[in-house]
Write a protein that holds these residues in place. Sequence first.
Motif, PDB file in Angstrom:
ATOM      1  N   ILE A 162       0.825  -1.203   0.000  1.00 33.05           N
ATOM      2  CA  ILE A 162       0.000   0.000   0.000  1.00 33.05           C
ATOM      3  C   ILE A 162       0.865   1.262   0.000  1.00 33.05           C
ATOM      4  O   ILE A 162       0.628   2.205  -0.759  1.00 33.05           O
ATOM      5  N   ALA A 163       1.874   1.282   0.873  1.00 36.50           N
ATOM      6  CA  ALA A 163       2.744   2.457   0.976  1.00 36.50           C
ATOM      7  C   ALA A 163       4.129   2.019   1.427  1.00 36.50           C
ATOM      8  O   ALA A 163       4.292   1.004   2.110  1.00 36.50           O
ATOM      9  N   GLY A 164       5.137   2.785   1.018  1.00 33.76           N
ATOM     10  CA  GLY A 164       6.500   2.465   1.399  1.00 33.76           C
ATOM     11  C   GLY A 164       7.057   1.297   0.611  1.00 33.76           C
ATOM     12  O   GLY A 164       6.629   1.020  -0.519  1.00 33.76           O
ATOM     13  N   SER A 165       8.020   0.594   1.207  1.00 32.81           N
ATOM     14  CA  SER A 165       8.734  -0.490   0.526  1.00 32.81           C
ATOM     15  C   SER A 165       8.674  -1.773   1.336  1.00 32.81           C
ATOM     16  O   SER A 165       8.855  -1.755   2.556  1.00 32.81           O
ATOM     17  N   LEU A 166       8.452  -2.897   0.631  1.00 36.90           N
ATOM     18  CA  LEU A 166       8.415  -4.207   1.271  1.00 36.90           C
ATOM     19  C   LEU A 166       8.624  -5.273   0.210  1.00 36.90           C
ATOM     20  O   LEU A 166       8.095  -5.161  -0.902  1.00 36.90           O
ATOM     21  N   TYR A 167       9.394  -6.296   0.558  1.00 36.60           N
ATOM     22  CA  TYR A 167       9.660  -7.430  -0.338  1.00 36.60           C
ATOM     23  C   TYR A 167      10.204  -6.973  -1.699  1.00 36.60           C
ATOM     24  O   TYR A 167       9.869  -7.532  -2.740  1.00 36.60           O
ATOM     25  N   GLY A 168      11.011  -5.912  -1.679  1.00 38.68           N
ATOM     26  CA  GLY A 168      11.627  -5.431  -2.900  1.00 38.68           C
ATOM     27  C   GLY A 168      10.705  -4.636  -3.806  1.00 38.68           C
ATOM     28  O   GLY A 168      11.089  -4.275  -4.927  1.00 38.68           O
ATOM     29  N   LYS A 169       9.485  -4.347  -3.333  1.00 37.29           N
ATOM     30  CA  LYS A 169       8.517  -3.582  -4.126  1.00 37.29           C
ATOM     31  C   LYS A 169       8.290  -2.222  -3.483  1.00 37.29           C
ATOM     32  O   LYS A 169       8.280  -2.087  -2.251  1.00 37.29           O
ATOM     33  N   ASN A 170       8.079  -1.212  -4.326  1.00 30.74           N
ATOM     34  CA  ASN A 170       7.870   0.149  -3.844  1.00 30.74           C
ATOM     35  C   ASN A 170       6.510   0.670  -4.280  1.00 30.74           C
ATOM     36  O   ASN A 170       6.185   0.665  -5.473  1.00 30.74           O
ATOM     37  N   SER A 171       5.728   1.134  -3.334  1.00 30.55           N
ATOM     38  CA  SER A 171       4.437   1.741  -3.642  1.00 30.55           C
ATOM     39  C   SER A 171       4.634   3.117  -4.265  1.00 30.55           C
ATOM     40  O   SER A 171       5.577   3.828  -3.915  1.00 30.55           O
TER      41      SER A 171
END
Length: 294
Positions: A162-171
Motif C-alpha cells: 500500500i505504501a513504502g517499501s516491502l519485499y523489494g517492491k515500492n508503492s
Amino acid sequence: MSDDPSAVMITLEPKPRDLGGGFSVRRALPAIEKRMIGPFIFWDEFGPSHFGVGEGLDVRPHPHINLATVTYLFEGEIFHRDTLGSAQVIQPGDVNWMNAGRGIAHSERTRAELRAMGSPIAGIQSWVALPEAHEESEAFFKHHRVAELPVIEEGGKIVRVIAGSLYGKNSPVKTYSEMFYADAQLDAGASLPLGAEHEERGLYLTGGEIEVAGDQFERGRLLVFRPGDAITIKALTPARFMLLGGANLGPRHIWWNFVSSRKERIEQAKEDWKAGRFGTVPGDDKEFIPLPDH
C-alpha cells in the motif's frame, strides 16, 4: 534471531469507539502499551457491517494537521471531499492518502446512490505521523487505484504494498519517512517471512488465525514485534492481515484530530478551527464538527 518465542513483544486488543450516528470502530492505536508503530499513530478498523436503505456514513467536515490520513477499504465505498477541492470515491483496494501538513479539513460520506439501496462497509483508517521537518508541509490529496499498487503473488499468498517499501517492491504513494504498509492474504498452511530491516513492525489480523513463533492469534489483534527478530507468519486458516511499521519518529502529541511534535502547535490548531481558518469543503460546506470542549 529467528522465530524467538518472544518475537511478539506486545499484543493489543482494539477498544470499541462510537463515532456517532450508529457507526462504531475498533481502535488499536494509540494504546497505553504502545503509542505508535513506526510512523503509525492511529489505527481504526470498521465493519464488516451493512448500512440499511437510507443509511450511510456521515463524517462531517473536520480538521487535521501534521499527519497523513490513509483510508483502505475491504468492502463498500466512501466519498471523500476536502478543502483543496478534492472529490473522490474510494473503493476496495484503492488508497486515499491525504497529507494534512500545515492544515486541511475533509468529510467522508456515503453517496446518495448507495444510500438508496443500502451498502456494506469494512476497512481500515490509519494516521501516519510526519517527520518534524515535514510536519508543516503543503497539504495534498492523492488517490491511487488498486491497479497502481505493486503485488507479490506466489505460494498461496498475495501481498499488496500500500505504501513504502516491502519485499523489494515500492508503492507509488508519496511518503516522507521510511515505512511500510501492506495487505496480505494467505491460504491455510501458507507462510510469509517478515525481515528485521525495519526498526518497528506490527501486524493487524483482520481475518482467520495465524501462528508466529509457536503462538496462535485470532482476528482483531495488533501484534507488535520485537526489533531485530526475523519473523515467519503461518496461516492456520485462510487469513488476511495488514503489515505496518517503519522508522521511529519520536514522541508525538495527539488531541482530537490533531497530531504534532509540538504541544503549542495543537493549541494553535484548536484556535484556527474555532476561527474558521481551515477553510470550507467545496460541495460539503453546510455543516462541520465543532471543536470538542475537552
